[in-house]
Each structure stands twice: as C-alpha cells, then as structure tokens.
Write a protein that holds these residues in place. Structure first.
Motif, PDB file in Angstrom:
ATOM      1  N   ASN A 177       3.428  -7.278  10.182  1.00 27.19           N
ATOM      2  CA  ASN A 177       3.013  -6.852   8.850  1.00 27.19           C
ATOM      3  C   ASN A 177       1.994  -5.745   9.030  1.00 27.19           C
ATOM      4  O   ASN A 177       2.174  -4.873   9.867  1.00 27.19           O
ATOM      5  CB  ASN A 177       2.491  -8.041   8.048  1.00 27.19           C
ATOM      6  N   LYS A 178       0.889  -5.784   8.288  1.00 24.01           N
ATOM      7  CA  LYS A 178      -0.122  -4.719   8.397  1.00 24.01           C
ATOM      8  C   LYS A 178      -0.503  -4.477   9.854  1.00 24.01           C
ATOM      9  O   LYS A 178      -1.030  -5.358  10.522  1.00 24.01           O
ATOM     10  CB  LYS A 178      -1.360  -5.114   7.588  1.00 24.01           C
ATOM     11  N   LYS A 198       0.098  -0.234   5.776  1.00 27.64           N
ATOM     12  CA  LYS A 198      -1.345  -0.077   5.534  1.00 27.64           C
ATOM     13  C   LYS A 198      -1.976  -1.285   4.842  1.00 27.64           C
ATOM     14  O   LYS A 198      -3.168  -1.523   4.981  1.00 27.64           O
ATOM     15  CB  LYS A 198      -1.600   1.151   4.664  1.00 27.64           C
ATOM     16  N   LYS A 199      -1.175  -1.985   4.020  1.00 34.41           N
ATOM     17  CA  LYS A 199      -1.746  -3.106   3.255  1.00 34.41           C
ATOM     18  C   LYS A 199      -0.953  -4.373   3.505  1.00 34.41           C
ATOM     19  O   LYS A 199       0.273  -4.315   3.709  1.00 34.41           O
ATOM     20  CB  LYS A 199      -1.703  -2.769   1.753  1.00 34.41           C
ATOM     21  N   PHE A 200      -1.653  -5.508   3.479  1.00 32.72           N
ATOM     22  CA  PHE A 200      -0.960  -6.782   3.628  1.00 32.72           C
ATOM     23  C   PHE A 200       0.059  -6.934   2.509  1.00 32.72           C
ATOM     24  O   PHE A 200      -0.266  -6.733   1.334  1.00 32.72           O
ATOM     25  CB  PHE A 200      -1.962  -7.940   3.543  1.00 32.72           C
ATOM     26  N   THR A 201       1.300  -7.299   2.871  1.00 29.88           N
ATOM     27  CA  THR A 201       2.289  -7.562   1.824  1.00 29.88           C
ATOM     28  C   THR A 201       2.578  -9.060   1.719  1.00 29.88           C
ATOM     29  O   THR A 201       3.296  -9.490   0.842  1.00 29.88           O
ATOM     30  CB  THR A 201       3.599  -6.803   2.105  1.00 29.88           C
ATOM     31  N   GLU A 206     -16.793  -0.707   6.235  1.00 26.65           N
ATOM     32  CA  GLU A 206     -15.336  -0.769   6.120  1.00 26.65           C
ATOM     33  C   GLU A 206     -14.745  -1.757   7.125  1.00 26.65           C
ATOM     34  O   GLU A 206     -13.816  -2.500   6.821  1.00 26.65           O
ATOM     35  CB  GLU A 206     -14.738   0.632   6.338  1.00 26.65           C
ATOM     36  N   GLU A 208     -15.218  -5.226   5.746  1.00 26.41           N
ATOM     37  CA  GLU A 208     -14.267  -5.469   4.654  1.00 26.41           C
ATOM     38  C   GLU A 208     -12.878  -5.774   5.215  1.00 26.41           C
ATOM     39  O   GLU A 208     -12.226  -6.735   4.812  1.00 26.41           O
ATOM     40  CB  GLU A 208     -14.217  -4.202   3.808  1.00 26.41           C
ATOM     41  N   ASN A 209     -12.458  -4.939   6.160  1.00 28.90           N
ATOM     42  CA  ASN A 209     -11.163  -5.098   6.811  1.00 28.90           C
ATOM     43  C   ASN A 209     -11.035  -6.449   7.502  1.00 28.90           C
ATOM     44  O   ASN A 209     -10.016  -7.131   7.387  1.00 28.90           O
ATOM     45  CB  ASN A 209     -11.034  -4.011   7.885  1.00 28.90           C
ATOM     46  N   GLU A 220     -10.679  -9.234   5.081  1.00 29.22           N
ATOM     47  CA  GLU A 220      -9.308  -9.169   4.561  1.00 29.22           C
ATOM     48  C   GLU A 220      -8.347  -9.873   5.534  1.00 29.22           C
ATOM     49  O   GLU A 220      -7.481 -10.638   5.124  1.00 29.22           O
ATOM     50  CB  GLU A 220      -8.945  -7.688   4.411  1.00 29.22           C
ATOM     51  N   HIS A 255      -6.002 -13.323   5.094  1.00 26.77           N
ATOM     52  CA  HIS A 255      -4.546 -13.269   5.148  1.00 26.77           C
ATOM     53  C   HIS A 255      -3.931 -13.888   6.398  1.00 26.77           C
ATOM     54  O   HIS A 255      -2.707 -13.985   6.488  1.00 26.77           O
ATOM     55  CB  HIS A 255      -4.066 -11.816   5.036  1.00 26.77           C
TER      56      HIS A 255
END
Lengths: 232, 179
Positions: free
Chosen positions: B38-39, B46-49, B65, B68-69, B72, B76
């Motif tokens: 995935n990401k 670029k983004k978790f789906t 950043e 934050e990442n 995230e 997930h």
C-alpha cells in the motif's frame, strides 16, 4: 599444600591456580564470562560489572573475585544474562554511540556484546549527553561521546617509568578521561596504537589513519565475542 | 484469502534501508507473491487506501511532518517495524542532538559560506524542525526492531518471512549488525 583449586561453573568441573580470578580461571577452562573493563594483563578494576556471576547465591564481579576451593559459580543463567544485556543497553544510552559513523565499528567490544545479546533496541531512553572530542594531543583523538569509563587506558598506557598517561577527572556523571598533555606529547606511534587497542570502544582513535580493515574482515564481523574462548 | 498488506516510509533517513529492501534481489518476486504493497515509495502510493498489516519505517523523527507521518502509520498498521539505525536511535541526523536548534539553523542558513540569501526558512508550508531527532519508539509504540546501517537484506527478508508465515526466526550471527 597444593596451589590447585577445584570449583564448578554452571556444574562444569573447573580447575585453577591459587590467586587467579574467576574470569581468568574460567577462560582457561573454556568458559566465557563476558568482560568489558577487564583486559588481560591489567589489574582488574571491577568497573563495568558485565562479568557479574553468582557465587553461593551472591552476585560478584568475576574479574575481581579470586577462586576458592569448592565454590559454586553460576554464569550462564537467564537472570544474569538479562542483567548483562541491560548493562550493555545502559552503556549505549549513556553515551552517544553511533555505530555507523564510528571508526571502531566491527572491532568494538561494546558493540560485539550488543551483537552477542541481540540488542535490537535499548530498553532505556537515550540520554544524549553533551560530550566533547579532545584532539589536543598529537597522536590520538579522545572522543568522550563513546567513552564508557572502563579505565583500561588509565591502567594500561604508561610511560617507560610507569607514569599514567590517561586518567579520570571530575566525579559522578561528569567523570571523563583526559590525557596528561606533557606525557601524551611524548607518545610513540606504537604507544598510540596500543592505547587504541586497549580501548574497548572508539573513544581513543589514532590520528591520520582510519577504516584500515574492510567490512567483513573486522574482529567481530564473522564470529561473536567470546567464541575464541568457548571454541564455537 | 487476501494477501497481507505492507506499507513503508522513509522519515529522517537516507533511503538506504529501502535500498536494502530491494537488495533481497530476485526474492522480491516471492515477496510480491506473499504481500500487497500500500502506501510506499516502492509503488508510489502517497496515501493509505486501507488498513495495513505491516508498516516498515526507516529514519527517525526530525520534524513535525515526520511525527505526523509516523502517527498515521501507527493508526493504519497492525504491526510497526523500526528499520535501521536512524529509526532505532536517530542515527546520523541525531548527531545534531547535542547542538541547540538555533545554532544548527544559523550554521546552515546564515553562516554557511555557500549560502546566498541569508534567511532562515520559515513558512506555514514547511514542517517545523524538532528540538532534537527522536527515535520512533519514543513517539509511538514499535513492535519490532531491525538494526543495521543499512539492515542486511537477509535480515529484512528473514524477519518478513517469519512474520508472514509464522515460522520461527533463526538469524545467523552475520546479519544482525549495527553498521
């Protein structure tokens, strides 16, 4: 009266001579007890406690405790092994040990113990102490970020007339190793190499040379520390 | 049954650990059989789906950043792995840890001889630099650590296979190294 002493380590019958320490006698009997501040031929200091063994139910530093008849030594037991791993981890967080940037990497005894105990990440928080690098003496750098205060350089590196070139100054957590500028100025290349070899970590590094041995051929690249004693 | 999902990221790292992932050579074909990505910079998602099973993170946290990442990723991923020295202890970027941030910025943007416009960048678009570089486990819970600079490809492979198949992990001495 015979000087021969018999005792056991983890149930293994061992023999030694009167006056030997547990570490020395164990080595002769093919038993590895991890050491860090201990160096063959130097007077033991008992500074790091990585060699702690249990004798008659009490924890003792094996590098300073002499052997005696019929003592029962416990060495390779989970409780002690975990405590030793904790000491290695503590030494890692107490300094600024960046293996990827260190010239001693691969030949470092602290790192080798980290490998031996499969230290993936220390259990303690990093302290990031502010330490200085002293490059004032001609032949060596003293990088205090990596110094573990084992005092091996203090005990092992002397002038011809027996004066100590290195020694600790200050106290407590401010203790640091420093060199006598006059005595250090007289050091030969051979002595500088000896000082670098005596240092278990990368705190004493010879100037003008570096990364001589390629990765893969360094001391602890292929074989764990202690394998030369255990024979595996 | 659907394949386990893997996500990866490089925070304050040099992408060397990702290079080491690629260094598993032709086993990468087996890896594609075993997992779905995935990401990740590997597939440029670029983004978790979706929710992932394993998150692999290289590099420590040096700015807002990164934090934050990382959070995230923790949200997930069921299992989060610290990959490499920077993720575990800050690594090379952490060499600034003993130096005040102000001094670092001054040296880089004001006093450096090759700098033309002498200003310290400060914009809402730019992530804020942290007071020091943090290892990942000081910010979120980390489940496994794979040390090395970079971690040996065999270490990454063995660890992933053990994790994915439930087989016992048996690491040869040569693969666990800190440099």
């Amino acid at each position: 009266m015979s000087d021969k002493i018999t005792f056991t380590i983890d149930g293994k019958e061992c023999t030694g001579k009167k006056g030997q320490t547990i570490v020395e006698a164990a080595k002769e009997n093919g038993v590895y007890i991890p050491v860090l501040c201990h160096y063959d031929g130097l007077k033991p200091a008992g500074a790091c406690r990585i060699c702690t063994v249990r004798v008659g139910g009490r924890n003792m530093a094996a590098c300073t405790t002499p052997i005696a008849n019929d003592i029962v030594v416990q060495n390779n037991i989970p409780e002690l092994e975990d405590m030793r791993k904790a000491i290695v981890e503590m030494l890692f967080v107490e300094g600024n040990h960046m293996c990827p940037t260190c010239e001693k990497s691969g030949n470092c005894e602290l790192q080798a113990l980290g490998y031996r105990y499969l230290m993936m990440a220390p259990r303690f928080p990093y302290l990031w102490p502010t330490k200085q690098v002293d490059a004032s003496i001609p032949k060596l750098y003293i990088d205090r970020n990596r110094c573990i205060l084992c005092l091996r350089c203090h005990r092992g590196v002397t002038t011809k007339d027996g004066k100590h070139i290195f020694g600790p100054v200050k106290r407590g957590d401010r203790t640091m190793i420093t060199a006598d500028p006059e005595l250090a100025a007289g050091m030969t290349d051979k002595q500088a190499q000896q000082a670098m070899d005596i240092c278990p970590v990368g705190a004493l590094l010879k100037k003008e040379v570096g990364f001589v041995v390629p990765v893969g051929k360094r001391k602890y690249d292929q074989k764990p520390i202690g394998s030369e004693i255990q024979g595996n | 049954m659907s394949k386990p999902v893997v996500a990866t990221a490089s925070l304050a790292g040099c992408f060397g650990c990702h290079m080491s992932i690629l260094d598993i050579d032709d086993r990468i074909l087996q890896l594609i059989e075993l997992v779905e990505f995935n990401k990740s910079p590997v597939d440029d998602i670029k983004k978790f789906t979706k929710q992932c099973d394993i998150g692999i993170i290289e590099g420590g946290c040096c700015n807002s950043e990164n934090v934050e990442n990382l959070k995230e990723f923790r949200k997930h991923c069921k299992i989060l792995i610290s990959l490499g020295e920077c993720a575990i202890m800050g690594g090379l970027p952490a060499m600034r840890n003993g130096i005040p941030v102000e001094e670092c910025l001054k040296e880089a943007y004001l006093d450096c001889p090759t700098v033309d416009d002498k200003i310290i960048p400060n914009d809402d678009e730019l992530p804020m630099i942290l007071d020091r570089v943090y290892p990942l486990h000081e910010i979120v819970k980390i489940d496994y650590y794979l040390p090395g600079c970079p971690p040996r490809a065999d270490l990454i492979w063995e660890a992933l296979v053990a994790l994915l198949t439930g087989k016992e992990l048996n690491l040869p001495y040569e693969v666990v190294k800190f440099d």
